[in-house]
Design a protein around this motif. Sequence first.
Motif, mmCIF file in Angstrom:
data_model
loop_
_atom_site.group_PDB
_atom_site.id
_atom_site.type_symbol
_atom_site.label_atom_id
_atom_site.label_comp_id
_atom_site.label_asym_id
_atom_site.label_seq_id
_atom_site.Cartn_x
_atom_site.Cartn_y
_atom_site.Cartn_z
ATOM 1 N N GLY A 102 0.815 -1.193 0.000
ATOM 2 C CA GLY A 102 0.000 0.000 0.000
ATOM 3 C C GLY A 102 0.854 1.250 0.000
ATOM 4 N N PHE A 103 0.184 2.367 -0.140
ATOM 5 C CA PHE A 103 0.854 3.663 -0.171
ATOM 6 C C PHE A 103 0.763 4.353 1.180
ATOM 7 C CE2 PHE A 103 0.300 3.167 -4.736
ATOM 8 C CZ PHE A 103 1.432 3.762 -5.249
ATOM 9 N N VAL A 104 1.824 5.076 1.519
ATOM 10 C CA VAL A 104 1.845 6.032 2.616
ATOM 11 C C VAL A 104 2.036 7.392 1.951
ATOM 12 C CG1 VAL A 104 3.094 6.858 4.654
ATOM 13 C CG2 VAL A 104 2.798 4.393 4.273
ATOM 14 N N THR A 105 1.275 8.382 2.367
ATOM 15 C CA THR A 105 1.309 9.707 1.751
ATOM 16 C C THR A 105 2.019 10.694 2.669
ATOM 17 O OG1 THR A 105 -0.782 9.226 0.659
ATOM 18 C CG2 THR A 105 -0.129 11.531 0.758
ATOM 19 N N PHE A 106 2.720 11.622 2.053
ATOM 20 C CA PHE A 106 3.404 12.686 2.788
ATOM 21 C C PHE A 106 2.972 14.018 2.201
ATOM 22 C CE2 PHE A 106 6.018 8.921 2.781
ATOM 23 C CZ PHE A 106 6.352 8.778 4.111
ATOM 24 N N GLU A 107 2.786 15.025 3.064
ATOM 25 C CA GLU A 107 2.499 16.383 2.611
ATOM 26 C C GLU A 107 3.706 17.242 2.932
ATOM 27 O OE1 GLU A 107 -0.701 20.040 3.239
ATOM 28 O OE2 GLU A 107 -1.114 18.080 4.137
ATOM 29 N N LEU A 108 4.244 17.894 1.902
ATOM 30 C CA LEU A 108 5.425 18.722 2.091
ATOM 31 C C LEU A 108 5.349 19.938 1.193
ATOM 32 C CD1 LEU A 108 8.389 17.083 0.226
ATOM 33 C CD2 LEU A 108 6.239 15.915 0.453
ATOM 34 N N PRO A 109 6.174 20.964 1.441
ATOM 35 C CA PRO A 109 6.137 22.162 0.601
ATOM 36 C C PRO A 109 6.344 21.819 -0.870
ATOM 37 C CG PRO A 109 7.452 22.568 2.557
ATOM 38 C CD PRO A 109 7.136 21.097 2.541
ATOM 39 N N ARG A 110 5.641 22.549 -1.728
ATOM 40 C CA ARG A 110 5.672 22.299 -3.169
ATOM 41 C C ARG A 110 7.091 22.278 -3.740
ATOM 42 N NH1 ARG A 110 1.484 22.045 -6.040
ATOM 43 N NH2 ARG A 110 0.195 23.195 -4.575
ATOM 44 N N ASP A 111 7.982 23.119 -3.224
ATOM 45 C CA ASP A 111 9.334 23.212 -3.779
ATOM 46 C C ASP A 111 10.376 22.363 -3.036
ATOM 47 O OD1 ASP A 111 9.334 24.702 -1.469
ATOM 48 O OD2 ASP A 111 10.338 26.446 -2.341
ATOM 49 N N ALA A 112 9.958 21.555 -2.082
ATOM 50 C CA ALA A 112 10.910 20.726 -1.313
ATOM 51 C C ALA A 112 11.475 19.608 -2.187
ATOM 52 C CB ALA A 112 10.229 20.139 -0.085
ATOM 53 N N GLY A 113 12.778 19.398 -2.084
ATOM 54 C CA GLY A 113 13.425 18.291 -2.784
ATOM 55 C C GLY A 113 13.364 17.035 -1.934
ATOM 56 N N LEU A 114 13.194 15.885 -2.582
ATOM 57 C CA LEU A 114 13.118 14.619 -1.860
ATOM 58 C C LEU A 114 14.522 14.060 -1.636
ATOM 59 C CD1 LEU A 114 10.184 12.884 -3.781
ATOM 60 C CD2 LEU A 114 10.091 14.483 -1.850
ATOM 61 N N ALA A 115 14.824 13.667 -0.408
ATOM 62 C CA ALA A 115 16.139 13.109 -0.093
ATOM 63 C C ALA A 115 16.057 11.622 0.240
ATOM 64 C CB ALA A 115 16.783 13.864 1.068
ATOM 65 N N ALA A 116 15.167 11.238 1.161
ATOM 66 C CA ALA A 116 15.136 9.843 1.608
ATOM 67 C C ALA A 116 13.801 9.522 2.266
ATOM 68 C CB ALA A 116 16.271 9.581 2.597
ATOM 69 N N VAL A 117 13.509 8.233 2.328
ATOM 70 C CA VAL A 117 12.348 7.718 3.058
ATOM 71 C C VAL A 117 12.875 6.767 4.119
ATOM 72 C CG1 VAL A 117 10.263 6.298 2.921
ATOM 73 C CG2 VAL A 117 10.776 7.932 1.111
ATOM 74 N N GLN A 118 12.287 6.844 5.317
ATOM 75 C CA GLN A 118 12.662 5.951 6.415
ATOM 76 C C GLN A 118 11.440 5.151 6.857
ATOM 77 O OE1 GLN A 118 14.115 8.697 9.380
ATOM 78 N NE2 GLN A 118 16.204 8.529 8.638
ATOM 79 N N PHE A 119 11.701 3.942 7.380
ATOM 80 C CA PHE A 119 10.629 3.099 7.912
ATOM 81 C C PHE A 119 11.170 2.367 9.122
ATOM 82 C CE2 PHE A 119 7.633 -0.307 8.361
ATOM 83 C CZ PHE A 119 6.442 0.146 7.817
ATOM 84 N N ALA A 120 10.404 2.373 10.211
ATOM 85 C CA ALA A 120 10.759 1.637 11.425
ATOM 86 C C ALA A 120 9.478 1.080 12.028
ATOM 87 C CB ALA A 120 11.464 2.545 12.432
ATOM 88 N N LEU A 121 9.531 -0.135 12.533
ATOM 89 C CA LEU A 121 8.372 -0.748 13.158
ATOM 90 C C LEU A 121 7.990 -0.007 14.438
ATOM 91 C CD1 LEU A 121 9.517 -2.982 11.219
ATOM 92 C CD2 LEU A 121 8.649 -4.626 12.852
ATOM 93 N N ASN A 122 6.906 -0.460 15.047
ATOM 94 C CA ASN A 122 6.418 0.101 16.305
ATOM 95 C C ASN A 122 6.103 1.592 16.175
ATOM 96 O OD1 ASN A 122 8.876 -2.012 17.275
ATOM 97 N ND2 ASN A 122 6.796 -2.475 17.949
ATOM 98 N N GLY A 123 5.369 1.942 15.124
ATOM 99 C CA GLY A 123 4.981 3.331 14.918
ATOM 100 C C GLY A 123 6.153 4.246 14.671
ATOM 101 N N GLY A 124 7.243 3.702 14.136
ATOM 102 C CA GLY A 124 8.440 4.492 13.858
ATOM 103 C C GLY A 124 9.392 4.600 15.027
ATOM 104 N N LEU A 125 9.124 3.890 16.131
ATOM 105 C CA LEU A 125 9.947 4.026 17.330
ATOM 106 C C LEU A 125 10.980 2.918 17.524
ATOM 107 C CD1 LEU A 125 7.175 5.202 19.809
ATOM 108 C CD2 LEU A 125 8.844 6.601 18.572
ATOM 109 N N ALA A 126 10.949 1.875 16.689
ATOM 110 C CA ALA A 126 11.922 0.789 16.839
ATOM 111 C C ALA A 126 13.328 1.298 16.533
ATOM 112 C CB ALA A 126 11.569 -0.368 15.908
ATOM 113 N N ASP A 127 14.320 0.652 17.123
ATOM 114 C CA ASP A 127 15.716 1.052 16.917
ATOM 115 C C ASP A 127 16.222 0.752 15.509
ATOM 116 O OD1 ASP A 127 15.990 2.009 19.496
ATOM 117 O OD2 ASP A 127 16.792 0.132 20.280
ATOM 118 N N ASP A 128 15.656 -0.245 14.859
ATOM 119 C CA ASP A 128 16.078 -0.656 13.520
ATOM 120 C C ASP A 128 15.329 0.202 12.503
ATOM 121 O OD1 ASP A 128 17.736 -2.298 12.066
ATOM 122 O OD2 ASP A 128 16.448 -4.059 12.203
ATOM 123 N N VAL A 129 16.058 1.025 11.734
ATOM 124 C CA VAL A 129 15.453 1.959 10.780
ATOM 125 C C VAL A 129 15.960 1.646 9.383
ATOM 126 C CG1 VAL A 129 15.220 4.396 10.152
ATOM 127 C CG2 VAL A 129 15.329 3.749 12.565
#
Length: 181
Positions: free
Chosen positions: A148-175
């Motif tokens: 599935g998709f996860v959506t992000f809202e960011l400024p129109r002129d922002a450049g994309l650098a990276a995407v991160q994912f971590a279990l436990n609502g983003g709080l796990a140590d493994d990213v």
Amino acid sequence: MIRGSEGAATPRGRGRGHAPLRLRAALASLAFTVPVLLGAGPGGSGETIPLAGQEPGERLDVTLTQVVDPASPAGPAEAAATKVDDRLVAVRFRLENTGTAVYQDSPAASAHLLDTAGQRFAGLNTATTAGASFPDTVTLDPGGTAEGFVTFELPRDAGLAAVQFALNGGLADDVGQWSLS
């Protein structure tokens, strides 16, 4: 740990207690100073990163498969909720439970997008025309998969650098981290 395209893992020191917010800020700045940790192209890498959660048996193989930039809101409600000077970016993930425990989590809360200015954006459950979003909560038995998709809202002129994912609502140590530049 942060894992990138080369499969490199960098252990992070642990002191007394947990400081997730400070740790997350350090990870965001680390993403721009250690290029060896980055790895995916702008369209999605197809790269799978194995990640562990905070509880025994929590393990997922996470694959970034597609980035849609910009993504169009799915309907008038989503369009009205998007700020005028912002854009939506939709990132498609494939999740496979490779652990022994049931995975029950929110992929949107587990994902973050980093822009080239060092800002970090939290994932949203906003529907776009890119494709089906994850539900608020995904439950996967061992061996189960979901996409599935996860959506992000960011400024129109922002450049994309990276995407991160971590279990436990983003709080796990493994990213897991995928480069988008």
